[in-house]
Design a protein around this motif. Structure first.
Motif, PDB file in Angstrom:
ATOM      1  N   UNK A  42       0.830  -1.206   0.000  1.00 34.48           N
ATOM      2  CA  UNK A  42       0.000   0.000   0.000  1.00 34.48           C
ATOM      3  C   UNK A  42       0.864   1.255   0.000  1.00 34.48           C
ATOM      4  N   UNK A  43       1.958   1.207   0.764  1.00 37.33           N
ATOM      5  CA  UNK A  43       2.851   2.346   0.823  1.00 37.33           C
ATOM      6  C   UNK A  43       3.516   2.620  -0.530  1.00 37.33           C
ATOM      7  N   UNK A  44       3.922   1.574  -1.214  1.00 37.72           N
ATOM      8  CA  UNK A  44       4.541   1.753  -2.536  1.00 37.72           C
ATOM      9  C   UNK A  44       3.558   2.457  -3.485  1.00 37.72           C
ATOM     10  N   UNK A  45       2.315   1.976  -3.494  1.00 37.83           N
ATOM     11  CA  UNK A  45       1.311   2.563  -4.379  1.00 37.83           C
ATOM     12  C   UNK A  45       1.090   4.025  -4.022  1.00 37.83           C
ATOM     13  N   UNK A  46       0.924   4.284  -2.719  1.00 36.71           N
ATOM     14  CA  UNK A  46       0.642   5.645  -2.279  1.00 36.71           C
ATOM     15  C   UNK A  46       1.808   6.580  -2.591  1.00 36.71           C
ATOM     16  N   UNK A  47       3.023   6.155  -2.273  1.00 38.14           N
ATOM     17  CA  UNK A  47       4.189   7.013  -2.502  1.00 38.14           C
ATOM     18  C   UNK A  47       4.367   7.301  -3.985  1.00 38.14           C
ATOM     19  N   UNK A  48       4.150   6.286  -4.823  1.00 42.50           N
ATOM     20  CA  UNK A  48       4.273   6.496  -6.266  1.00 42.50           C
ATOM     21  C   UNK A  48       3.200   7.473  -6.746  1.00 42.50           C
ATOM     22  N   UNK A  49       1.983   7.341  -6.214  1.00 36.86           N
ATOM     23  CA  UNK A  49       0.894   8.234  -6.600  1.00 36.86           C
ATOM     24  C   UNK A  49       1.217   9.690  -6.294  1.00 36.86           C
ATOM     25  N   UNK A  50       1.721   9.933  -5.088  1.00 37.67           N
ATOM     26  CA  UNK A  50       1.790  11.302  -4.592  1.00 37.67           C
ATOM     27  C   UNK A  50       3.183  11.912  -4.591  1.00 37.67           C
ATOM     28  N   UNK A  51       4.203  11.128  -4.929  1.00 33.98           N
ATOM     29  CA  UNK A  51       5.549  11.683  -4.897  1.00 33.98           C
ATOM     30  C   UNK A  51       6.279  11.624  -6.230  1.00 33.98           C
ATOM     31  N   UNK A  52       5.797  10.818  -7.156  1.00 40.55           N
ATOM     32  CA  UNK A  52       6.538  10.623  -8.401  1.00 40.55           C
ATOM     33  C   UNK A  52       6.059  11.505  -9.550  1.00 40.55           C
TER      34      UNK A  52
END
Length: 620
Positions: A42-52
């Protein structure tokens, strides 16, 4: 509806839940040997969504609603999705979905979407595991449950989201596989197992546990374990375009999960950005940002490969398309007749750069040149295993499994209005070493019952329009061309480089002038790989069909001097260091249909002196 979902069926995320920078850069931790930490995922998905940012996302992919519709309406979209909450298929409206890439395998008991059962599959609960009338393989079942656990609702999987017996609909959906996978929120890659019943591993409450060693692995050992090239998934034909176009991938690699996106790779053990083992595919299967950049570069360069008169046409990038084919065509199929269907997404994307479209994987714009493909190794004929499936054409690479040579398709069309030989000026779009092609024969194909003339870029200044195909063409190509039977001799055959392509380890057989004995008979060459070479007697009669006329630099054909003893160059060609020949196809006929066996070249002066007859040939 569960209170964890908003009105559109999406789990409500609270950004305050995550401290992404801290978690993404944590030190190496021990792994649960039995269960994947889904909080990591879940963290990978969220971080990619909002930081990349735009590297991994655009508004269409990032938003749950709104702009997604305009993106997919423009570029194509799936017809159906699996609703993992209602446990049925639903029309693919303006919603976000996750895609599944996996290996079907053979002899796996399963329920496919068909015209007869699609109504049943639309009923809520029809895909429930307690419904014994609908059989869902384990990998798909586990993917459905994983999507639900991750707080998403919709899954795209080919087995249930393409109506398998609707020929027109299926062809349409296969042709937009590039947009289906590129448009997915992310793609679950089930890289392990030889069939769809292998399932996923290590999802607590969903699957059986995984079996990791309690001792941490050394980096080299770990990297070997997550090497995607060693998996059954990587070598299968259908997964090539899925891997190519998926922007973000959640890999299930043996006992591990790995996240790959346009900004890097996250691993369970570290949570930090790293790399997958290097692929041998020259970057074709790299992250989506790289793929997008390559297509963007193609759009800007529009290689100068065909000219008419003094104008230079910036035509599609044959070289790049060839590299895609080379990486794809060595992959394996349960059903060899799928050789083109599994590549339709790539072909669809490349139509942005090939104005006239494709005919069985060959770009129509340069069709005479595209027919001159050559193998790098022994290739296997793709024969249909399904009784109702058409045989793929022998005249196209899609009809063969194996590696094409990287030096194919370097020819250019001879100018029609200014037939001068090319200069040595490096600014000249047709430098002195270029092989110039002039069409000879005429081609026709049948599409949805209508006969269509194949008209290439070479004919673009004529009154009749060039070919633009829609619909599904018949694999039989009607060719009006000069045809003649000549003797082919193994005597003095050679192996090495210089005939058609550089560094080819293949065999040359001599094409001989009728009634002449010995080396004085040599008038052409035919190239073949080892299996065909060893199967031929010392001398054999072969039927040849002329495809096109060419002139090339003598530097590219050191073997041709033996033919020049018998058929000297004209003064004009000698002064320019060039020679002329016909590209000829060795054909064999079966039940009034001719099939490609090998490609050769024969001296123009020789062939013309034989006065060959023109025939209509059905080339299958």
């Amino acid at each position: 509806m569960d209170n964890n979902y908003d009105t559109d069926g999406w789990e409500v995320y609270d950004p305050s839940m995550w401290d992404s920078s801290e978690k993404a850069n944590r030190e190496k931790k021990g792994l649960d040997p039995a269960w994947i930490d889904l909080e990591d995922v879940r963290q990978w998905i969220y971080a990619c969504d909002y930081e990349h940012g735009d590297t991994c996302n655009n508004t269409a992919h990032h938003s749950r609603r709104g702009s997604l519709l305009s993106y997919r309406t423009k570029h194509g979209r799936p017809l159906w999705l699996v609703d993992v909450v209602s446990e049925c298929i639903v029309p693919a409206d303006n919603v976000r979905y996750i895609a599944l890439s996996y290996v079907w395998g053979d002899n796996v008991e399963r329920t496919e979407a068909t015209q007869e059962n699609v109504g049943i599959l639309l009923e809520p609960g029809s895909l429930n595991e307690n419904n014994s009338n609908v059989i869902i393989p384990r990998t798909i079942r586990h993917a459905m449950q994983l999507v639900n656990v991750l707080g998403e609702r919709y899954l795209w999987v080919d087995l249930l989201c393409i109506v398998q017996d609707d020929t027109e609909s299926k062809h349409s959906q296969l042709s937009m596989m590039d947009h289906i996978f590129e448009g997915a929120y992310f793609t679950i890659v089930a890289a392990n197992g030889w069939d769809a019943n292998h399932g996923l591993r290590g999802i607590k409450g969903v699957t059986e546990p995984r079996h990791l060693s309690s001792e941490p692995e050394e980096e080299e050992e770990y990297m070997n374990h997550i090497d995607r090239e060693t998996t059954p998934w990587y070598i299968r034909g259908w997964t090539f375009q899925e891997m190519f176009f998926a922007r973000r991938r959640l890999y299930f690699l043996y006992q591990y999960v790995v996240w790959q996106c346009g900004s890097g790779v996250w691993h369970e053990a570290t949570g930090t950005t790293g790399n997958l083992p290097a692929a041998t595919d020259g970057g074709i299967t790299g992250n989506k940002s790289v793929v997008k950049e390559r297509f963007r570069a193609l759009s800007s360069q529009r290689l100068r490969e065909v000219s008419r008169g003094s104008d230079v046409n910036k035509v599609p990038p044959l070289r790049t398309y060839l590299e895609y084919i080379r990486k794809y065509n060595i992959r394996m199929f349960t059903y060899p007749e799928d050789g083109q269907n599994a590549f339709l997404g790539v072909i669809n994307r490349m139509t942005d750069y090939f104005a006239y479209g494709f005919l069985w994987g060959l770009p129509i714009e340069v069709f005479d040149i595209a027919l001159l493909w050559q193998p790098f190794e022994d290739m296997t004929r793709r024969k249909s295993k399904r009784g109702d499936a058409p045989q793929l054409p022998s005249w196209s690479w899609v009809g063969w499994q194996g590696l094409l040579h990287r030096d194919c398709w370097q020819e250019v069309y001879q100018s029609r209005t200014d037939p001068k030989e090319p200069s040595s000026n490096p600014e000249d779009p047709k430098p002195n070493h270029a092989t110039l092609i002039t069409p000879v024969c005429k081609f026709q194909c049948v599409v949805d019952g209508a006969t269509i003339k194949i008209r290439t870029d070479y004919h673009a200044d004529e009154n009749e329009p060039v070919t633009s195909l829609t619909g599904q063409p018949n694999p039989i190509l009607s060719v009006h061309a000069p045809v003649m039977t000549l003797k082919v001799s193994k005597q003095g055959w050679d192996m090495g480089a210089g005939f058609f392509l550089k560094d080819v380890q293949g065999y040359y057989h001599w094409i001989c002038t009728p009634g002449v004995i010995g080396e004085r008979a040599y008038c052409g060459l035919i190239f073949m790989q080892s299996a065909l070479h060893t199967s031929l007697p010392d001398e054999s009669e072969c039927e040849f069909l002329v495809l096109s006329r060419a002139t090339a630099s003598l530097e590219k054909e050191p073997t041709w001097h033996r033919i020049l003893y018998n058929y000297p160059l004209t003064e004009d060609l000698r002064a320019k260091g060039r020679f002329d020949y016909y590209n000829v196809l060795w054909i064999k006929r079966e039940n009034d249909v001719a099939y490609r066996h090998a490609l050769g070249k024969i001296a123009v002066a020789a062939w013309d002196s034989f006065s060959p007859a023109w025939e209509f040939v059905q080339l299958g």
